[in-house]
Design an enzyme around this catalytic site. Structure first.
Site, PDB file in Angstrom:
ATOM      1  N   CYS A 136       5.809 -64.817  34.541  1.00  0.00           N
ATOM      2  CA  CYS A 136       4.972 -66.021  34.552  1.00  0.00           C
ATOM      3  C   CYS A 136       3.834 -65.883  33.547  1.00  0.00           C
ATOM      4  O   CYS A 136       2.841 -65.189  33.805  1.00  0.00           O
ATOM      5  CB  CYS A 136       4.418 -66.240  35.955  1.00  0.00           C
ATOM      6  SG  CYS A 136       3.252 -67.600  36.050  1.00  0.00           S
ATOM      7  N   CYS A 139       0.472 -67.343  34.759  1.00  0.00           N
ATOM      8  CA  CYS A 139      -0.239 -66.501  35.735  1.00  0.00           C
ATOM      9  C   CYS A 139      -0.887 -65.294  35.053  1.00  0.00           C
ATOM     10  O   CYS A 139      -2.011 -64.936  35.371  1.00  0.00           O
ATOM     11  CB  CYS A 139       0.713 -65.964  36.808  1.00  0.00           C
ATOM     12  SG  CYS A 139       1.893 -67.150  37.425  1.00  0.00           S
ATOM     13  N   ASP A 140      -0.176 -64.659  34.140  1.00  0.00           N
ATOM     14  CA  ASP A 140      -0.604 -63.339  33.663  1.00  0.00           C
ATOM     15  C   ASP A 140      -0.996 -63.281  32.193  1.00  0.00           C
ATOM     16  O   ASP A 140      -1.488 -62.249  31.734  1.00  0.00           O
ATOM     17  CB  ASP A 140       0.538 -62.328  33.898  1.00  0.00           C
ATOM     18  CG  ASP A 140       0.897 -62.225  35.370  1.00  0.00           C
ATOM     19  OD1 ASP A 140      -0.021 -62.375  36.200  1.00  0.00           O
ATOM     20  OD2 ASP A 140       2.081 -62.010  35.698  1.00  0.00           O
TER      21      ASP A 140
END
Ligand code: NAP
Length: 312
Positions: A136, A139-140
């Site tokens: 992701c 997300c990261d």
């Protein structure tokens, strides 16, 4: 477990397909419930920018779209229950939905359980997940500011997420197993024009290596048959999706990759049971096609309930 309230339509999965089904079913006057095991919204919630959803000429986040869908479904009194469906009894005219909290009797079921990312299945992948390996970018990605990362895959997801990662990373490699990307042309053109992105063609990851965190990829070039090392800080894996279709496994028709086959009314082989969105066999997986599937499934369920009303 006590047998709970009867619903007209039970929708399994709260992504764009399930939410669209709920909007149409509830607005059509059907008593509607969505069962979602984790967070409403599905895979699209982690997409930072959606550019091709009609009606939004400026890009919009996946999260914002599904948040609006959820509010719209709830406005029409669709219930959303955060419960995990463990089993579905499909034999009778009424279906039995068993969740981790209760058992429900329902007239029709729409399977909108979506899909999840496929793993690469190479040494180091599991060990370094959360320590440099991610599925992701939204997300990261921010963890890799001014660092070097690689994206594995050549489809829309890989290419789109590689572009997103250039906002943070100093260098983004795309590692693709062929010499041609699968992604749509407009995304390909953007990637080719982006100076931060370098594509490593005809290559596969053999191993993800490091100490506490990822430090290195071992690559194998399928054409030259050579192995090489690529020092980096992060690896984002986008090598396709696997349908979440286990709930109805072996009871409905599947394609060779376990996506559920439906007819054009989103009907499976079982009366009163429909499927919608990424879990189905289809040519285009987008929010709009998930929404279309959901609407069609709800419409079909409504007709089926009407036709069988005297028999429930
Ligand atoms: P995908 O289209 O199935 O692409 C998967 C990519 O990973 C392919 O390039 C494939 O290579 C490669 N791959 C598969 N297994 C591999 C392995 N073991 N090792 C190395 N590479 C491997 O999957 P996706 O990109 O996740 O997209 C899924 C669906 O969502 C698609 O329908 C896509 O169009 C849609 N989507 C759309 C958008 C958008 O419209 N903006 C964004 C994201 C996703 P090959 O090419 O050689 O097969």
């Amino acid at each position: 477990m006590e047998l709970n309230t009867q619903y007209d339509v039970a929708i399994v999965g709260g992504g764009p397909a399930g939410l669209s089904a709920a909007i149409y079913a509830a607005r059509g006057g059907l008593k509607t419930v969505i069962f979602e095991k984790a967070l409403v919204g599905g895979q699209i919630t982690v997409t930072a920018e959606v550019e091709n959803y009609p009606g939004f000429e400026e890009s919009v986040s996946g999260f914002d779209i599904v948040e609006k869908m959820q509010k719209q479904a709830e406005k029409f009194d669709a219930e959303i229950k955060i419960e995990e469906v463990k089993a579905i009894g499909l034999e009778g005219l009424c279906k039995i939905v068993e969740t981790n909290k209760a058992t429900y009797s329902v007239k029709s079921v729409i399977i909108a359980t979506g899909a999840h990312p496929r793993k690469l299945a190479v040494p180091g992948e599991e060990k370094y997940t959360g320590r440099g390996v991610s599925y992701c970018a939204t997300c990261d990605g921010a963890l890799f500011r001014d660092k070097v990362v690689a994206v594995v895959g050549g489809g829309d997801s890989a290419v789109e997420e590689a572009m997103f990662l250039t906002k943070f990373a100093s260098k983004v490699y795309i590692i693709h197993r062929r010499n041609q990307l699968r992604a749509v042309k407009i995304l390909q053109e953007r990637v080719f024009a982006n100076e931060k992105i370098k594509i490593i063609w005809d290559s596969v990851v053999q191993e993800i290596q490091g100490g506490d965190f990822v430090e290195n990829l071992l690559l194998y070039n399928k054409k030259t048959k050579e192995t090489s090392e690529l020092p980096l800080d992060g690896v984002f894996i986008f090598v396709g999706i696997i349908p979440n279709s286990e709930l109805v496994e072996s009871r409905v028709d599947f394609d060779e990759q376990n996506f559920i086959k439906t007819d054009e009314t989103m009907h499976t082989e079982i009366p009163g049971v429909y499927a919608a969105g990424d879990v189905t066999h289809k040519v285009l997986r987008q929010i709009i096609t998930a929404g279309s599937d959901g609407a069609t499934a709800a419409f079909s369920a409504e007709k089926w309930i009407e036709e069988n009303q005297d028999n429930f």
